[in-house]
Design a protein around this motif. Structure first.
Motif, mmCIF file in Angstrom:
data_model
loop_
_atom_site.group_PDB
_atom_site.id
_atom_site.type_symbol
_atom_site.label_atom_id
_atom_site.label_comp_id
_atom_site.label_asym_id
_atom_site.label_seq_id
_atom_site.Cartn_x
_atom_site.Cartn_y
_atom_site.Cartn_z
ATOM 1 N N PRO A 89 38.845 52.569 59.111
ATOM 2 C CA PRO A 89 37.750 51.629 58.825
ATOM 3 C C PRO A 89 37.193 50.818 59.994
ATOM 4 O O PRO A 89 36.179 50.157 59.819
ATOM 5 C CB PRO A 89 38.361 50.705 57.759
ATOM 6 C CG PRO A 89 39.831 50.832 57.907
ATOM 7 C CD PRO A 89 40.106 52.190 58.457
ATOM 8 N N ASP A 141 42.045 43.287 56.046
ATOM 9 C CA ASP A 141 40.587 43.203 55.933
ATOM 10 C C ASP A 141 40.079 43.686 54.573
ATOM 11 O O ASP A 141 38.941 44.116 54.451
ATOM 12 C CB ASP A 141 39.953 44.031 57.058
ATOM 13 C CG ASP A 141 38.522 43.612 57.316
ATOM 14 O OD1 ASP A 141 38.219 42.422 57.113
ATOM 15 O OD2 ASP A 141 37.704 44.468 57.702
ATOM 16 N N THR A 142 40.901 43.562 53.569
ATOM 17 C CA THR A 142 40.582 44.096 52.242
ATOM 18 C C THR A 142 39.215 43.636 51.729
ATOM 19 O O THR A 142 38.515 44.380 51.055
ATOM 20 C CB THR A 142 41.682 43.666 51.246
ATOM 21 O OG1 THR A 142 42.939 43.721 51.921
ATOM 22 C CG2 THR A 142 41.693 44.558 50.033
ATOM 23 N N ARG A 143 38.856 42.415 52.034
ATOM 24 C CA ARG A 143 37.568 41.886 51.574
ATOM 25 C C ARG A 143 36.646 41.506 52.737
ATOM 26 O O ARG A 143 35.740 40.690 52.590
ATOM 27 C CB ARG A 143 37.808 40.700 50.636
ATOM 28 C CG ARG A 143 38.332 41.175 49.272
ATOM 29 C CD ARG A 143 39.058 40.109 48.490
ATOM 30 N NE ARG A 143 39.715 40.676 47.311
ATOM 31 C CZ ARG A 143 40.941 41.216 47.325
ATOM 32 N NH1 ARG A 143 41.640 41.266 48.441
ATOM 33 N NH2 ARG A 143 41.454 41.711 46.210
ATOM 34 N N GLY A 144 36.924 42.075 53.889
ATOM 35 C CA GLY A 144 35.996 41.921 55.018
ATOM 36 C C GLY A 144 36.139 40.639 55.813
ATOM 37 O O GLY A 144 35.355 40.389 56.727
ATOM 38 N N THR A 145 37.150 39.812 55.480
ATOM 39 C CA THR A 145 37.221 38.490 56.104
ATOM 40 C C THR A 145 38.230 38.392 57.254
ATOM 41 O O THR A 145 38.424 37.314 57.808
ATOM 42 C CB THR A 145 37.604 37.421 55.052
ATOM 43 O OG1 THR A 145 38.824 37.830 54.406
ATOM 44 C CG2 THR A 145 36.510 37.250 54.018
ATOM 45 N N TYR A 158 31.696 36.698 48.798
ATOM 46 C CA TYR A 158 33.141 36.461 48.692
ATOM 47 C C TYR A 158 33.578 35.339 49.639
ATOM 48 O O TYR A 158 34.305 34.432 49.253
ATOM 49 C CB TYR A 158 33.930 37.746 48.997
ATOM 50 C CG TYR A 158 35.418 37.518 48.891
ATOM 51 C CD1 TYR A 158 36.051 37.544 47.655
ATOM 52 C CD2 TYR A 158 36.175 37.222 50.012
ATOM 53 C CE1 TYR A 158 37.412 37.278 47.541
ATOM 54 C CE2 TYR A 158 37.541 36.957 49.911
ATOM 55 C CZ TYR A 158 38.142 36.993 48.678
ATOM 56 O OH TYR A 158 39.478 36.717 48.560
ATOM 57 N N ALA A 167 38.808 52.115 52.212
ATOM 58 C CA ALA A 167 39.300 50.743 52.085
ATOM 59 C C ALA A 167 40.086 50.320 53.320
ATOM 60 O O ALA A 167 40.697 51.134 53.999
ATOM 61 C CB ALA A 167 40.166 50.597 50.849
ATOM 62 N N SER A 168 40.080 49.039 53.572
ATOM 63 C CA SER A 168 40.597 48.518 54.824
ATOM 64 C C SER A 168 42.038 48.107 54.738
ATOM 65 O O SER A 168 42.516 47.681 53.692
ATOM 66 C CB SER A 168 39.777 47.313 55.235
ATOM 67 O OG SER A 168 38.549 47.770 55.688
ATOM 68 N N GLY A 221 44.834 40.424 51.761
ATOM 69 C CA GLY A 221 43.464 40.311 52.285
ATOM 70 C C GLY A 221 42.519 39.505 51.424
ATOM 71 O O GLY A 221 41.421 39.948 51.118
ATOM 72 N N VAL A 222 42.960 38.307 51.048
ATOM 73 C CA VAL A 222 42.098 37.454 50.217
ATOM 74 C C VAL A 222 41.615 36.192 50.929
ATOM 75 O O VAL A 222 40.773 35.479 50.391
ATOM 76 C CB VAL A 222 42.818 37.006 48.912
ATOM 77 C CG1 VAL A 222 43.012 38.172 47.976
ATOM 78 C CG2 VAL A 222 44.141 36.319 49.215
ATOM 79 N N ALA A 223 42.126 35.915 52.108
ATOM 80 C CA ALA A 223 41.856 34.627 52.758
ATOM 81 C C ALA A 223 40.389 34.455 53.140
ATOM 82 O O ALA A 223 39.695 35.415 53.460
ATOM 83 C CB ALA A 223 42.726 34.481 54.008
ATOM 84 N N THR A 224 39.948 33.229 53.106
ATOM 85 C CA THR A 224 38.604 32.879 53.572
ATOM 86 C C THR A 224 38.717 31.739 54.590
ATOM 87 O O THR A 224 39.733 31.031 54.623
ATOM 88 C CB THR A 224 37.684 32.474 52.398
ATOM 89 O OG1 THR A 224 38.361 31.511 51.595
ATOM 90 C CG2 THR A 224 37.331 33.683 51.539
ATOM 91 N N LYS A 275 33.358 45.826 52.134
ATOM 92 C CA LYS A 275 34.812 45.814 51.916
ATOM 93 C C LYS A 275 35.146 45.339 50.510
ATOM 94 O O LYS A 275 36.077 45.839 49.887
ATOM 95 C CB LYS A 275 35.486 44.864 52.916
ATOM 96 C CG LYS A 275 35.269 45.231 54.349
ATOM 97 C CD LYS A 275 36.075 46.439 54.724
ATOM 98 C CE LYS A 275 35.835 46.792 56.170
ATOM 99 N NZ LYS A 275 36.456 48.046 56.540
ATOM 100 N N LEU A 321 38.335 39.337 60.394
ATOM 101 C CA LEU A 321 37.879 38.923 61.721
ATOM 102 C C LEU A 321 37.484 37.446 61.745
ATOM 103 O O LEU A 321 37.838 36.709 62.674
ATOM 104 C CB LEU A 321 36.715 39.811 62.182
ATOM 105 C CG LEU A 321 36.405 39.745 63.669
ATOM 106 C CD1 LEU A 321 37.574 40.204 64.532
ATOM 107 C CD2 LEU A 321 35.173 40.592 63.995
ATOM 108 N N VAL A 322 36.772 37.016 60.720
ATOM 109 C CA VAL A 322 36.370 35.602 60.693
ATOM 110 C C VAL A 322 37.605 34.711 60.553
ATOM 111 O O VAL A 322 37.671 33.621 61.135
ATOM 112 C CB VAL A 322 35.294 35.331 59.605
ATOM 113 C CG1 VAL A 322 35.800 35.568 58.208
ATOM 114 C CG2 VAL A 322 34.750 33.906 59.729
#
Lengths: 305, 305
Positions: free
Chosen positions: B286, B207-211, A254, B243-244, B178-181, A288, B213-214
């Motif tokens: 989470p 943090d919906t897609r785990g990103t 992703y 889910a986050s 929570g879509v940002a990269t 996630k 923190l980055v």
């Protein structure tokens, strides 16, 4: 745009940390699913003594049952000559040897000092290469050891040096206990890339403290573009149902796709595989992206979409 | 070393997304626990109409029940003049107004076009400032809208411009879904920081897609050092237990401390708060750091440590 190579380690590093042992048939189905999703590099098992890792005791059977695919490379861990001999009887494409950056972890894990480990690994690399096989090196606990704490970078550099001298083509730097933070990764890579080209290094992060993705981002910035991950984020600690294992392939894909880096991996198809494994293991996998897709599916099921 | 300001939004942004409504007493205990852990900036509630967000219907009672602490600032959301009037009857230190970067999300969320929203917010800011209160602005869906998809940066920039003109001292850029990269965050901040000093911007990631923190890491690199997070990573989607929600304060603190940035927050004490809330809500939160600490505790309990 940067090219990234994703090494999918779920069948090995993920499953070896799960309490439940999956059947060989199920593992083959997982591999097939991963390949359909576009995964091309699969670390599928480990030829350590079956007694140590019963979850992977079917290494030979599995390696023989995997479908031959022209664009797919199967990889396996080999700890020593005995393991290599078992591996050589299978169609696995590539091997990986392993040791730890810290003496104590190395002794606890493979019952040898580092100096005692090198000749064992050297024999494996030489024999494997004489059979035309490439060998990857894994260095564990690069960013922290559960027994020794911080591990000096020069120690990792010295180990990488020995591994490359033996003939490994790449060293994967493992954050085995998931403690690394971005500046540390940057500092370690700054030193290592003074000695070795970044193309010969890989990043292998565990998400125990949520930093795996940001650490891989730092790898990319440092030119290290081979990244290890496991579907679903498999491999969590058995003592905490939601605890994280390897960086989740879904989350990595992703992020990369969002950065304009094409991975060739289809997220929907990948999530399908993880959902099946999740159901079989009877517990949520920590990815996630997987969880957010599952949330959408659940919502649709409840007619609330 | 960089100074980072962590704005703890769990009591507001976290709880408003939970199905269960916590008692005012429990919320006060949470605030006390967070303060003991070293949190100094707490967004505690929202003065929206109680019908909209029943979880925060006790806004006035809560704001009045919070302990006065010299080094702690309590913040609350105010949607309009009516909300502000309720807020002004309490000892909340600072307010936040909000709107969306995308028209559709703004309409669905506050039932107004952006142009209709500005005068409402302007009135709030002017009245609040006349009472000596600072006002923060929140812009939602900066990195993507569930209805419109991508949101042009110039739209966000124009909105920030309007908010600063009104007199807000800071704008928090929300990745609401929570879509940002990372490259996207970098690109958005590159443009925004051409117009506004980075000290007047904050990062608010889900943090919906785990990103999450980055993305905050990218904020730091761009000089944006005010970061929003929620204890435990509270605020996940009710349709997926794991889910986050918001970026977890624990995970942010872990990363920052590992980067040599002192946060003043004690992770053990913070995890204690999250563990209590987790128990009350009857579901895992989470945060990875939380989960890894819980894993260690469970292991010790089982006598396997």
């Amino acid at each position: 745009m940067t090219q990234v190579k994703i090494v999918e380690v779920g069948l090995r590093d993920g499953l070896q940390n799960e309490q439940m042992t999956l059947s060989t048939k199920m593992k083959v189905e997982i591999a097939q699913g991963l390949i359909r999703a576009g995964v091309t590099e699969l670390e599928v098992t480990s030829f350590v003594h079956p007694q140590w890792v019963p979850q992977l005791a079917d290494a030979q059977d599995l390696a023989r049952a995997l479908p031959a695919e022209p664009d797919v490379r199967y990889r396996a861990l080999v700890p020593n000559r005995k393991g290599l001999e078992r591996a050589l009887e299978t169609p696995v494409d590539e091997y990986a040897i392993f040791l730890s950056a810290s003496e104590t972890h190395n002794r606890k894990n493979i019952n040898k000092t580092l100096e005692e480990t090198y000749p064992v690994l050297k024999e494996v690399v030489e024999l494997a290469r004489s059979r035309g096989k490439k060998v990857r090196g894994y260095v564990s606990t690069v960013f922290g050891c559960p027994y020794e704490g911080e591990v000096p970078v020069r120690q990792t550099a010295a180990i990488c040096e020995r591994l490359f001298e033996m003939g490994v083509y790449e060293v994967s730097l493992g954050d085995t206990i998931g403690v690394a933070t971005p500046h540390q990764v940057k500092a370690v890579l700054r030193i290592l890339t003074q000695h070795f080209p970044p193309e010969q290094l890989a990043g292998h992060f565990h998400d125990t403290r949520g930093t795996a993705l940001v650490n891989t981002y730092v790898c990319l910035e440092a030119g290290v573009t081979t990244l290890d991950s496991a579907f679903g984020g498999l491999g969590g600690c058995p003592y905490a149902p939601g605890a994280s294992g390897n960086l989740a392939t879904e989350d990595l894909v992703y992020m990369l796709e969002g950065m304009g880096i094409r991975t060739g991996i289809d997220l929907d198809a990948l999530c399908q595989v993880s959902l099946q494994v999740q159901e079989r293991l009877g517990k949520r996998l920590p990815s996630k992206v997987l969880q957010s897709r599952e949330a959408i599916l659940n919502k649709e099921k409840e007619g609330l979409g």
